[in-house]
Write a protein that holds these residues in place. Structure first.
Motif, PDB file in Angstrom:
ATOM      1  N   PHE A 264     102.830 -67.341 -24.475  1.00 45.50           N
ATOM      2  CA  PHE A 264     102.539 -67.068 -22.881  1.00 45.50           C
ATOM      3  C   PHE A 264     103.348 -68.293 -22.133  1.00 45.50           C
ATOM      4  O   PHE A 264     103.736 -68.373 -21.119  1.00 45.50           O
ATOM      5  CB  PHE A 264     100.978 -67.274 -22.781  1.00 45.50           C
TER       6      PHE A 264
ATOM      7  N   GLN B  19     100.137 -67.866 -18.201  1.00 44.73           N
ATOM      8  CA  GLN B  19     101.093 -66.659 -17.922  1.00 44.73           C
ATOM      9  C   GLN B  19     100.581 -66.029 -16.489  1.00 44.73           C
ATOM     10  O   GLN B  19     101.286 -65.644 -15.762  1.00 44.73           O
ATOM     11  CB  GLN B  19     101.127 -65.908 -19.061  1.00 44.73           C
ATOM     12  N   GLY B  20      99.248 -65.561 -16.557  1.00 43.86           N
ATOM     13  CA  GLY B  20      98.853 -64.956 -15.373  1.00 43.86           C
ATOM     14  C   GLY B  20      98.838 -65.539 -13.911  1.00 43.86           C
ATOM     15  O   GLY B  20      99.428 -65.130 -13.054  1.00 43.86           O
ATOM     16  N   ALA B  21      98.676 -67.023 -13.942  1.00 45.84           N
ATOM     17  CA  ALA B  21      98.999 -67.823 -12.978  1.00 45.84           C
ATOM     18  C   ALA B  21     100.501 -67.657 -12.327  1.00 45.84           C
ATOM     19  O   ALA B  21     100.678 -67.692 -11.161  1.00 45.84           O
ATOM     20  CB  ALA B  21      98.630 -69.173 -13.203  1.00 45.84           C
TER      21      ALA B  21
ATOM     22  N   LEU C  52     102.776 -65.451 -13.103  1.00 45.22           N
ATOM     23  CA  LEU C  52     103.092 -64.259 -12.574  1.00 45.22           C
ATOM     24  C   LEU C  52     102.418 -63.868 -11.268  1.00 45.22           C
ATOM     25  O   LEU C  52     103.046 -63.327 -10.392  1.00 45.22           O
ATOM     26  CB  LEU C  52     102.687 -63.160 -13.581  1.00 45.22           C
TER      27      LEU C  52
ATOM     28  N   GLY D 111      96.554 -69.833 -22.586  1.00 47.52           N
ATOM     29  CA  GLY D 111      97.741 -69.184 -22.733  1.00 47.52           C
ATOM     30  C   GLY D 111      97.820 -67.850 -21.479  1.00 47.52           C
ATOM     31  O   GLY D 111      98.715 -67.699 -20.539  1.00 47.52           O
ATOM     32  N   THR D 112      96.826 -67.130 -21.578  1.00 49.29           N
ATOM     33  CA  THR D 112      96.528 -66.081 -20.711  1.00 49.29           C
ATOM     34  C   THR D 112      96.545 -66.565 -19.138  1.00 49.29           C
ATOM     35  O   THR D 112      97.028 -65.842 -18.326  1.00 49.29           O
ATOM     36  CB  THR D 112      95.146 -65.355 -20.964  1.00 49.29           C
ATOM     37  N   ILE D 113      95.674 -67.429 -18.978  1.00 46.05           N
ATOM     38  CA  ILE D 113      95.433 -68.156 -17.664  1.00 46.05           C
ATOM     39  C   ILE D 113      97.154 -68.542 -17.242  1.00 46.05           C
ATOM     40  O   ILE D 113      97.391 -68.267 -15.952  1.00 46.05           O
ATOM     41  CB  ILE D 113      94.618 -69.380 -17.691  1.00 46.05           C
TER      42      ILE D 113
END
Lengths: 307, 323
Positions: B74, B134-136, B138, B130-132
């Motif tokens: 991420f 990468q999401g942020a 994007l 990591g999810t947060i």
């Protein structure tokens, strides 16, 4: 057993909140005649979270990262061979799916117990093998399923869940359930107490495979076809769901109920955010924040309990 | 004394085994695949290994303290997109590299601090953080990252370029330098020894005045910086940014660590062997591609080889030997 675990209470509160939000935002999904279809939509992620749980419970870094691709592999096997080649009657198709799932899980278990690979390495290897085999068996999404199987995602969507619940309740009656939690808590102590650590640990992976077989049935019923790429993303979702529901990743604490609640939470989060038409990236951020928040509050509870 | 000797033999034995495997695989590849031993192919193996190697070096340090970092893919995506945006905004490249790696380093440090402070499993923390991240990023670019890639960066990774007199692009010596620095760090600095102390026995380490939160934050921070570096370097390859460019590196970094003989149980291992592990992995995939294996088949063989390799020298002890 009568007292409700504070961890479970927290998960239940989160679940209730999400359910309430969805009930308001998206009442059509929860209309009585839609309920079983909605359950069919939720069943795969719930079941995959459950499938990831026995190996986590077995402790010592126990984890099955291959669980997603395993479901994917079983999906293409059942569509390509069970439905396509054999044109199997329901009992045979179900048997094929569950038996191959158990066999794949057993293979993971043997890698962990006999080859003594660290669980994450062993199941990472099988992750690659299962994902590769899925594409080799069915390079493109396709195929179809008979009517009885599609019904498993509609009017009979409770059946796969009930099957797993029944099997797990039966298992909880056996002394092996306590053995599983014991080796998860401390395999050394359990070993000195005469618990057959290897057998139980291996069986935990096989059990995960068994549940993965049923998850694959629910998944196949839902998508109505075979898709070689559907499995891989499920792994992280499953492990996150189990943790959200209160299964301790250190092993020895939690059960399928926790995983099921976690799976339902993940499903409702997805549903909420697709319902409000948020961007998928906002959805991703929200999922991460919730996951982090949930494990942190679990940790607070654990600290308070031990204090 | 005999114990110490045996330990030494075991340590060097497995290092030798890996070097032997790297050489043997190269020989086998040279025989069975046409052009495998050519200069061009050698160069591409080194460049690809460098990319995997930089990210895996961070993973190694994290594994040594008894953690695991799932945020690497991420953060690679995060750095990839962020760097492209900043390049697009005409920032000078040193500022871009600095800003990006400081950001990923901070996120990494947060991973370590959260895991240690709240006694959370790093698997879940790094996954969530990591999810947060990468999401942020994007979300910020609404999924269509734009930006540009300066020619300097392309030259760092492109197969054709050279580093002074060396016939390899600068990414390879960069990787070598990072590996050497970290190997010195883990072996000869106080903080470096603290990693091993924490990894083998956290309770004893704390009694020996190792400060776990500090060490965990720094180690995960380093892993974040290295993931960020990988993300920037990858930008030079593709010329276009993508938030999901890091996905293959989730399992590749773990595989490189494990194939390098660092057990995931913590307290042992070295960055140097992970570098060899990265080369081994890239050799293997280059060879399998050279044999014209379709990519799903390649994945299957890769999985089998991974299990076989680790079964040879990375087995765990039986419960009875832990008593």
């Amino acid at each position: 057993m009568s007292r409700v675990d504070p961890q479970l209470r927290l998960s239940l509160a989160l679940l209730a909140t999400l359910a309430a939000v969805n009930l308001v935002a998206n009442p059509a999904r929860f209309a009585p005649e839609q309920l079983l279809t909605s359950l069919g939509l939720a069943a795969p992620v719930i079941l995959v979270a459950m499938a990831a749980t026995p190996s986590i419970l077995s402790g010592s870094g126990g984890i099955d990262v291959s669980i997603g691709p395993m479901v994917g592999l079983l999906n293409v096997v059942i569509v390509r061979y069970g439905v396509g080649v054999l044109d199997a009657p329901p009992w045979l198709a179900v048997l094929l799916c569950v038996a191959s799932g158990t066999a794949l899980g057993l293979a993971n278990g043997l890698l962990v117990v006999l080859a003594r690979l660290q669980p994450i390495v062993a199941t990472l290897s099988s992750y690659l093998v299962f994902a590769g085999l899925s594409v080799l068996i069915m390079p493109e999404p396709g195929g179809s399923v008979p009517r009885w199987m599609a019904a498993l995602a509609k009017e009979f969507s409770w059946l796969p869940l009930a099957g797993v619940a029944l099997a797990w309740s039966a298992f909880r009656w056996t002394p092996s359930h306590r053995d599983l939690l014991a080796i998860g808590g401390s395999d050394r102590a359990a070993y000195t107490a005469g618990v057959p650590v290897d057998v139980i640990r291996c069986a935990a992976y096989a059990m995960g495979g068994f549940i993965a077989g049923i998850a694959a049935l629910a998944m196949t019923a839902l998508i109505g076809s075979g898709d070689p790429n559907i499995g891989a993303p499920l792994t992280l979702k499953a492990i996150a769901a189990a943790a959200l529901g209160g299964v301790s990743l250190a092993g020895g604490r939690g059960g399928l109920m926790n995983a099921g609640i976690g799976g339902l939470i993940v499903f409702l989060i997805d549903l909420t955010l697709t319902g409000v038409k948020a961007s998928v990236f906002a959805l991703q951020v929200a999922l991460g924040v919730l996951l982090l928040g949930a494990v942190m509050s679990n940790a607070f509870l654990a600290q308070r309990r031990s204090a | 004394m005999a114990e110490v000797m045996r330990g030494t033999i075991r340590r060097w034995g497995s290092s030798l085994a890996i070097v032997g495997l790297v050489v043997a695989l190269f020989a086998v590849g040279g025989v069975v695949v046409d052009g495998f031993a050519s200069e061009r192919s050698l160069r591409s193996i080194l460049v690809l290994a460098a990319v995997v190697g930089v990210a895996s070096a961070g993973q190694t340090l994290v594994v040594i303290i008894g953690g695991i970092d799932l945020s690497i893919p991420f953060l690679i995506g995060f750095a990839n997109v962020t760097a492209a945006q900043l390049f697009g905004a005409e920032w000078p490249w040193p500022m871009v590299v600095l800003t990006t790696t400081v950001m990923t380093g901070t996120i990494g440090a947060l991973n370590g601090w959260l895991s240690c402070r709240f006694r959370l499993h790093p698997l879940i923390v790094t996954l969530a953080v990591g999810t947060i991240a990468q999401g942020a990023v994007l979300w910020w670019t609404s999924g269509f990252p734009s930006g540009s890639v300066p020619r300097e960066l392309t030259a760092v990774v492109s197969l054709g370029s050279a580093t002074g007199p060396l016939p390899v692009p600068p990414i390879v010596p960069l990787w070598l330098a990072i590996t050497t620095c970290l190997a010195v760090f883990e072996r000869w600095t106080v903080l470096g020894r603290h990693l091993f102390a924490l990894g083998s026995n956290p309770v004893a380490a704390e009694l020996a005045l190792v400060r776990p939160q500090r060490v965990w934050s720094i180690t995960f921070g380093l892993s974040g910086i290295l993931a960020g570096t990988t993300g920037v370097l990858l930008l030079g390859f593709t010329g276009q940014s993508s938030g999901t460019i890091g996905s293959p590196y989730l399992f590749q970094t773990i595989a490189a660590v494990v194939v390098g003989g660092t057990p995931l149980s913590g307290g042992q291992g070295t960055v140097a062997r992970t570098a060899l592990g990265s080369i081994l992995l890239v050799e293997l995939s280059t060879m399998l591609v050279g044999l014209r294996l379709p990519s799903p088949g390649l994945q299957v063989v890769f999985g089998l080889v991974l299990a076989a390799l680790v079964a040879v020298y990375g087995r765990q002890k039986h419960t009875r030997e832990l008593l």
